[in-house]
Design a protein around this motif. Structure first.
Motif, PDB file in Angstrom:
ATOM      1  N   SER A  17       0.723  -1.300  -0.083  1.00  0.00           N
ATOM      2  CA  SER A  17       0.059  -0.126   0.236  1.00  0.00           C
ATOM      3  C   SER A  17       0.869   1.320   0.044  1.00  0.00           C
ATOM      4  CB  SER A  17      -0.833  -0.085   1.294  1.00  0.00           C
ATOM      5  OG  SER A  17      -0.208  -0.068   2.477  1.00  0.00           O
ATOM      6  N   HIS A  18       0.238   2.289  -0.482  1.00  0.00           N
ATOM      7  CA  HIS A  18       0.785   3.624  -0.525  1.00  0.00           C
ATOM      8  C   HIS A  18      -0.153   4.403   0.102  1.00  0.00           C
ATOM      9  CE1 HIS A  18       2.093   7.591  -2.159  1.00  0.00           C
ATOM     10  NE2 HIS A  18       3.328   6.964  -2.253  1.00  0.00           N
ATOM     11  N   ASP A  19       0.412   5.677   0.600  1.00  0.00           N
ATOM     12  CA  ASP A  19      -0.491   6.624   1.490  1.00  0.00           C
ATOM     13  C   ASP A  19      -1.602   7.096   0.840  1.00  0.00           C
ATOM     14  OD1 ASP A  19       0.828   6.088   3.657  1.00  0.00           O
ATOM     15  OD2 ASP A  19       1.795   7.865   4.199  1.00  0.00           O
ATOM     16  N   ASP A  20      -1.233   7.282  -0.470  1.00  0.00           N
ATOM     17  CA  ASP A  20      -2.262   7.758  -1.526  1.00  0.00           C
ATOM     18  C   ASP A  20      -3.450   6.889  -1.798  1.00  0.00           C
ATOM     19  OD1 ASP A  20      -1.166  10.270  -1.416  1.00  0.00           O
ATOM     20  OD2 ASP A  20      -0.199   9.999  -3.260  1.00  0.00           O
ATOM     21  N   ASP A  21      -3.162   5.730  -1.625  1.00  0.00           N
ATOM     22  CA  ASP A  21      -4.213   4.698  -1.829  1.00  0.00           C
ATOM     23  C   ASP A  21      -5.582   4.789  -1.277  1.00  0.00           C
ATOM     24  OD1 ASP A  21      -2.678   3.394  -3.610  1.00  0.00           O
ATOM     25  OD2 ASP A  21      -1.959   1.695  -2.091  1.00  0.00           O
ATOM     26  N   ILE A  22      -6.656   4.449  -1.822  1.00  0.00           N
ATOM     27  CA  ILE A  22      -7.910   4.551  -1.010  1.00  0.00           C
ATOM     28  C   ILE A  22      -8.325   3.240  -0.378  1.00  0.00           C
ATOM     29  CG2 ILE A  22     -10.421   4.909  -1.239  1.00  0.00           C
ATOM     30  CD1 ILE A  22      -8.549   7.401  -1.749  1.00  0.00           C
ATOM     31  N   LEU A  23      -7.988   3.419   0.796  1.00  0.00           N
ATOM     32  CA  LEU A  23      -8.411   1.997   1.552  1.00  0.00           C
ATOM     33  C   LEU A  23      -9.789   1.824   1.974  1.00  0.00           C
ATOM     34  CD1 LEU A  23      -5.380   1.800   4.088  1.00  0.00           C
ATOM     35  CD2 LEU A  23      -5.602   0.946   1.713  1.00  0.00           C
ATOM     36  N   SER A  24     -10.327   2.697   2.208  1.00  0.00           N
ATOM     37  CA  SER A  24     -11.963   2.572   2.455  1.00  0.00           C
ATOM     38  C   SER A  24     -12.938   3.621   1.751  1.00  0.00           C
ATOM     39  CB  SER A  24     -12.215   2.994   4.104  1.00  0.00           C
ATOM     40  OG  SER A  24     -13.562   3.099   4.342  1.00  0.00           O
ATOM     41  N   ILE A  25     -14.137   3.161   1.307  1.00  0.00           N
ATOM     42  CA  ILE A  25     -15.100   4.101   0.779  1.00  0.00           C
ATOM     43  C   ILE A  25     -16.142   4.010   1.994  1.00  0.00           C
ATOM     44  CG2 ILE A  25     -16.634   4.690  -0.739  1.00  0.00           C
ATOM     45  CD1 ILE A  25     -14.953   3.155  -2.757  1.00  0.00           C
ATOM     46  N   SER A  26     -16.663   5.060   2.707  1.00  0.00           N
ATOM     47  CA  SER A  26     -17.414   5.151   3.785  1.00  0.00           C
ATOM     48  C   SER A  26     -18.551   5.817   3.332  1.00  0.00           C
ATOM     49  CB  SER A  26     -16.687   5.598   5.017  1.00  0.00           C
ATOM     50  OG  SER A  26     -17.556   5.645   6.107  1.00  0.00           O
ATOM     51  N   PHE A  27     -19.887   5.307   3.402  1.00  0.00           N
ATOM     52  CA  PHE A  27     -21.113   6.174   2.957  1.00  0.00           C
ATOM     53  C   PHE A  27     -21.744   6.637   4.004  1.00  0.00           C
ATOM     54  CE2 PHE A  27     -20.296   3.429  -0.784  1.00  0.00           C
ATOM     55  CZ  PHE A  27     -20.928   4.035  -1.837  1.00  0.00           C
ATOM     56  N   THR A  28     -21.822   8.080   3.709  1.00  0.00           N
ATOM     57  CA  THR A  28     -22.478   8.934   5.113  1.00  0.00           C
ATOM     58  C   THR A  28     -23.826   8.287   5.390  1.00  0.00           C
ATOM     59  OG1 THR A  28     -23.504  10.307   3.377  1.00  0.00           O
ATOM     60  CG2 THR A  28     -21.203  10.915   4.336  1.00  0.00           C
ATOM     61  N   SER A  29     -24.178   8.695   6.545  1.00  0.00           N
ATOM     62  CA  SER A  29     -25.474   8.116   7.365  1.00  0.00           C
ATOM     63  C   SER A  29     -26.744   8.589   6.287  1.00  0.00           C
ATOM     64  CB  SER A  29     -25.820   8.563   8.744  1.00  0.00           C
ATOM     65  OG  SER A  29     -25.600   9.947   8.814  1.00  0.00           O
ATOM     66  N   GLY A  30     -26.701   9.621   5.555  1.00  0.00           N
ATOM     67  CA  GLY A  30     -27.582   9.832   4.522  1.00  0.00           C
ATOM     68  C   GLY A  30     -29.008  10.542   5.274  1.00  0.00           C
ATOM     69  N   THR A  31     -28.712  11.468   6.458  1.00  0.00           N
ATOM     70  CA  THR A  31     -29.793  11.881   7.334  1.00  0.00           C
ATOM     71  C   THR A  31     -30.267  13.358   6.627  1.00  0.00           C
ATOM     72  OG1 THR A  31     -28.231  13.027   8.562  1.00  0.00           O
ATOM     73  CG2 THR A  31     -29.148  10.848   9.258  1.00  0.00           C
ATOM     74  N   THR A  32     -29.349  13.857   5.650  1.00  0.00           N
ATOM     75  CA  THR A  32     -29.593  15.008   4.917  1.00  0.00           C
ATOM     76  C   THR A  32     -29.539  14.701   3.347  1.00  0.00           C
ATOM     77  OG1 THR A  32     -27.435  15.356   4.957  1.00  0.00           O
ATOM     78  CG2 THR A  32     -28.369  16.361   6.725  1.00  0.00           C
ATOM     79  N   GLY A  69     -16.181  16.221  15.910  1.00  0.00           N
ATOM     80  CA  GLY A  69     -15.745  16.178  14.356  1.00  0.00           C
ATOM     81  C   GLY A  69     -16.597  15.666  13.269  1.00  0.00           C
ATOM     82  N   ALA A  70     -16.030  15.685  12.000  1.00  0.00           N
ATOM     83  CA  ALA A  70     -16.538  15.017  11.031  1.00  0.00           C
ATOM     84  C   ALA A  70     -16.006  13.864  10.643  1.00  0.00           C
ATOM     85  CB  ALA A  70     -16.772  15.996   9.815  1.00  0.00           C
ATOM     86  N   GLY A  71     -16.087  12.769  11.502  1.00  0.00           N
ATOM     87  CA  GLY A  71     -15.312  11.773  11.637  1.00  0.00           C
ATOM     88  C   GLY A  71     -15.228  10.983  10.338  1.00  0.00           C
ATOM     89  N   THR A  72     -16.137  10.850   9.344  1.00  0.00           N
ATOM     90  CA  THR A  72     -16.036  10.188   8.167  1.00  0.00           C
ATOM     91  C   THR A  72     -15.174  10.979   7.254  1.00  0.00           C
ATOM     92  OG1 THR A  72     -18.306   9.290   8.705  1.00  0.00           O
ATOM     93  CG2 THR A  72     -17.349   9.283   6.334  1.00  0.00           C
ATOM     94  N   GLU A  73     -15.584  12.441   7.293  1.00  0.00           N
ATOM     95  CA  GLU A  73     -14.738  13.197   6.203  1.00  0.00           C
ATOM     96  C   GLU A  73     -13.530  13.984   6.490  1.00  0.00           C
ATOM     97  OE1 GLU A  73     -18.425  13.724   6.573  1.00  0.00           O
ATOM     98  OE2 GLU A  73     -19.328  14.074   4.400  1.00  0.00           O
TER      99      GLU A  73
END
Length: 518
Positions: A150-165, A300-304
Motif C-alpha cells: 500500500s501507498h499513503d495515497d491509496d484509497i483503503l475505505s469508501i465510507s458512505f455517510t448516514s444519509g440523514t440529509t 468532528g466530522a469523523g467520516t470526512e
C-alpha cells in the motif's frame, strides 16, 4: 510508485512478531484472539481474497453486525491494499442495493440475517460469516508474511455517510488519512500497549473500527460486541479490565441508570470519550462520581475529516472546579488538525462571531466517490467545510452554534439549537433533548424542544421550561412547544436524527404542549 512505510495492515504483523501471545480481539462471548492467531488468520484470509482475484484497489463490501471476523476482513483488505466498503446494516434493502451499485464492490462478506438482500445482488462472491467464512478463510494457500503493497495515497475505505440529509455520499479515505486519524486518537487518549478498549459505535462507523485501529497501533486489544447492549457493556466496563471506552451520551445515561450499576468495578477504567449530542453538566458530574476517570469530549466530522476538536481531561477538571461554562464548549483543535471559522465568503471571522468550522490536515478525506462537484463544495484549498457553526472565545475554545441547515429563523432572529439544548438539557426532568424549528404562520418558525424524561419525573410544561430558562435565554429562544418521547430516532453513529424528528412531528403533533408566542 514508492511505498510509504508501514500501513495499518502491517501493524498486526509487527505485534505478532514481538508480542505474539498478547490479546488482540476479544469477542463478547468470551473468544480471544492473540496477535499470533490474528496475524495467521488475516494473512490467510488475504491470500484467500487474492485467490479470487482481489488485489490492490479492488473493492470488498461488508454487511453485518460486529465480530472479530468482521475486523479480520477489514485488516486483510488493508494488507492487500484493497478498498473495503463497510455498509450500514440499518439501511433498507433498496438503500443497500443503491449503495452497493455506487461502490463498485463485487465481493461481500455478510451476516446471515442479510442473506436475502445479498442474494438479490449480482456479485462475484458472497461469504456468510456464520456458515461459509471459515471455509473461505481456509481456502487461501500457505505462505509467509505478505509484503507491504500500500501507498499513503491509496484509497483503503469508501465510507458512505448516514444519509440523514439526503442520498448517502461515498467518502474516499486514504491510507494517509486513516493513519493520521489513528495517530491523533492515540496521542489524545494516551493509550498504552496492552490496553483493552471498547467503543460503542458499530464497526461500519468511523469511530467503531477507528478504535480497533487505536488499540492495534499500540499493541492493545479491542472488545467486540455484536451491537450495543447496556447489560453486556456494563459487565465488561465494570469488570476492571477495560481501560478506555468511547460512548454517545444516550449509552452513558443507560449505564448510569442501570439497576446493577453499584455492582460494577470501574477501577480499571482510565478514560471515557463522549460526544455526538449535548451532555448536561449533571450527567458529567455523575460520570466523574461513578467512573472516576479522565473525560474527553470529542467533536468532528469523523467520516470526512476525523476528530477536529477535543475538550480534554484538564478542561473537564477546570469545569468541575467551578468553570462550568467549559462544558458548553467543544474544545480546542485536536492533534494534527488546523481549525478556522469562516464567513460565507471564506474569510476568517473575528473571535465572538459565528462562522462555519473549516479544518485541514492529513485527516481530511480525498473526496466523494464519483462526485467532483460535491468534493469541490466541501474541500476548498485543502480546507474541509461541513456546515457546522461555532464561535471562538478569547481562550481559544469553540462554542457550537449548530449546523447551518438546522438554524431556526424566528421572526427574523437567528436561533441556534445547541445553546437552547445546553440550557433546557439542564432541567431536572430532562434526560435527553433535541431542539428543532417548526413552521409557524406568524413567526415563520418556532422553537420546539423534544425531550426524553428521567425516570420518575413528570413532563415539564412550556411554562416550567420558560421559568427554567429565565435569565439564561432571550425570550424568543425559549421553546414554545415541548414534545415528550420515550426514545429518539438515531443515525448509525448513535446521534439523534433531527431530520427524522421533524418528519415525525409533522405527522403526529398530538404530544405537543403549546404556549402562546411571546
Amino acid at each position: 510508485m514508492q511505498l510509504s512505510g508501514l500501513g495499518p495492515g502491517d501493524w498486526v504483523t509487527l505485534h505478532a512478531r514481538f508480542t505474539p501471545q498478547a490479546d488482540f480481539l476479544l469477542a463478547a462471548d468470551g473468544r480471544v484472539r492473540t496477535y499470533a492467531e490474528g496475524e495467521a488468520r488475516i494473512t490467510r484470509l488475504a491470500r484467500s481474497l487474492q485467490r479470487i482475484g482481489i488485489g490492490r484497489g479492488d473493492r470488498v463490501a461488508l454487511l453485518g453486525v460486529d465480530s472479530p471476523e468482521y475486523c479480520e476482513v477489514l485488516l486483510a483488505c488493508m494488507k492487500l491494499g484493497a478498498t473495503y466498503v463497510a455498509l450500514n446494516f440499518r439501511l433498507s434493502p433498496a438503500e443497500i442495493r443503491t449503495v452497493m451499485a455506487a461502490s463498485g464492490a463485487e465481493v461481500i462478506f455478510h451476516s446471515e440475517r442479510y442473506r436475502e438482500i445479498v442474494e438479490s445482488l449480482a456479485l462475484r462472491a458472497a461469504v456468510e460469516f456464520e456458515s461459509g467464512y471459515e471455509e473461505f478463510l481456509a481456502s487461501g494457500p500457505d505462505g509467509g508474511e505478505l509484503p507491504s503493497v500500500s501507498h499513503d495515497d491509496d484509497i483503503l475505505s469508501i465510507s458512505f455517510t448516514s444519509g440523514t440529509t439526503g442520498t448517502p455520499k461515498g467518502v474516499l479515505q486514504s491510507q494517509r488519512m486513516i493513519k493520521a486519524i489513528i495517530q491523533s486518537g492515540v496521542l489524545e487518549l494516551g493509550l498504552r500497549p496492552g490496553d483493552l478498549i471498547y467503543a460503542g459505535a458499530p464497526l461500519f462507523h468511523a469511530a467503531g473500527f477507528g478504535h480497533v485501529l487505536y488499540g492495534l497501533a499500540r499493541g492493545g486489544a479491542s472488545m467486540i460486541m455484536p451491537q450495543w447492549d447496556a447489560d453486556l457493556a456494563l459487565a465488561w466496563l465494570g469488570s476492571g479490565r477495560v481501560r478506555h471506552t468511547t460512548l454517545v451520551p444516550s449509552m452513558i445515561i443507560q449505564l448510569l441508570e442501570h439497576p446493577k450499576l453499584a455492582e460494577a468495578d470501574f477501577s480499571g477504567l482510565r478514560s471515557i470519550m463522549y460526544g455526538g449530542a449535548p451532555m448536561p453538566t449533571s450527567v458529567v458530574r455523575r460520570m466523574v462520581e461513578v467512573f472516576g476517570c479522565d473525560l474527553h469530549n470529542g467533536f468532528g466530522a469523523g467520516t470526512e475529516a476525523g476528530g477536529q476538536l477535543v475538550l480534554r481531561p484538564e478542561d473537564h477538571r477546570r469545569a468541575l472546579a467551578g468553570e462550568e461554562w467549559l462544558l458548553g464548549t467543544i474544545g480546542r483543535p485536536a492533534f494534527g488538525c488546523d481549525v478556522r471559522l469562516l464567513d460565507p465568503l471564506g474569510a476568517e471571522v473575528p473571535d465572538g462571531q459565528i462562522g462555519v468550522i473549516a479544518s485541514r490536515g492529513d485527516t481530511v478525506m480525498s473526496g466523494y466517490l464519483d462526485r467532483p462537484d460535491l468534493t469541490a463544495a466541501a474541500v476548498r484549498d485543502g480546507w474541509f467545510v461541513a456546515g457546522d457553526l461555532a464561535w471562538k472565545d478569547p481562550e481559544g475554545f469553540l462554542h457550537l452554534a449548530g449546523r447551518a441547515d438546522e438554524m431556526i429563523i424566528r421572526g427574523g432572529e437567528n436561533v441556534y439549537p445547541v445553546e437552547i439544548e445546553d440550557v433546557v438539557g439542564g432541567h431536572p426532568a430532562v434526560a435527553e433533548i433535541a431542539v428543532v424549528g417548526e413552521p409557524d404562520p406568524l413567526w415563520g418558525q418556532v422553537v420546539t424542544a423534544i425531550v426524553a424524561l428521567r425516570d420518575g419525573h413528570a413532563a415539564p410544561s412550556a411554562a416550567d421550561v420558560k421559568e427554567h430558562c429565565r435569565g439564561r435565554l432571550a425570550s424568543y429562544k425559549v421553546p414554545q412547544r415541548i414534545v415528550v418521547v420515550e426514545s429518539f430516532p438515531r443515525n448509525p453513529a448513535g446521534k439523534i436524527d433531527k431530520l427524522r424528528l421533524r418528519e415525525l412531528l409533522a405527522c403526529d403533533p398530538s404530544a405537543v404542549q403549546e404556549e402562546e408566542p411571546s
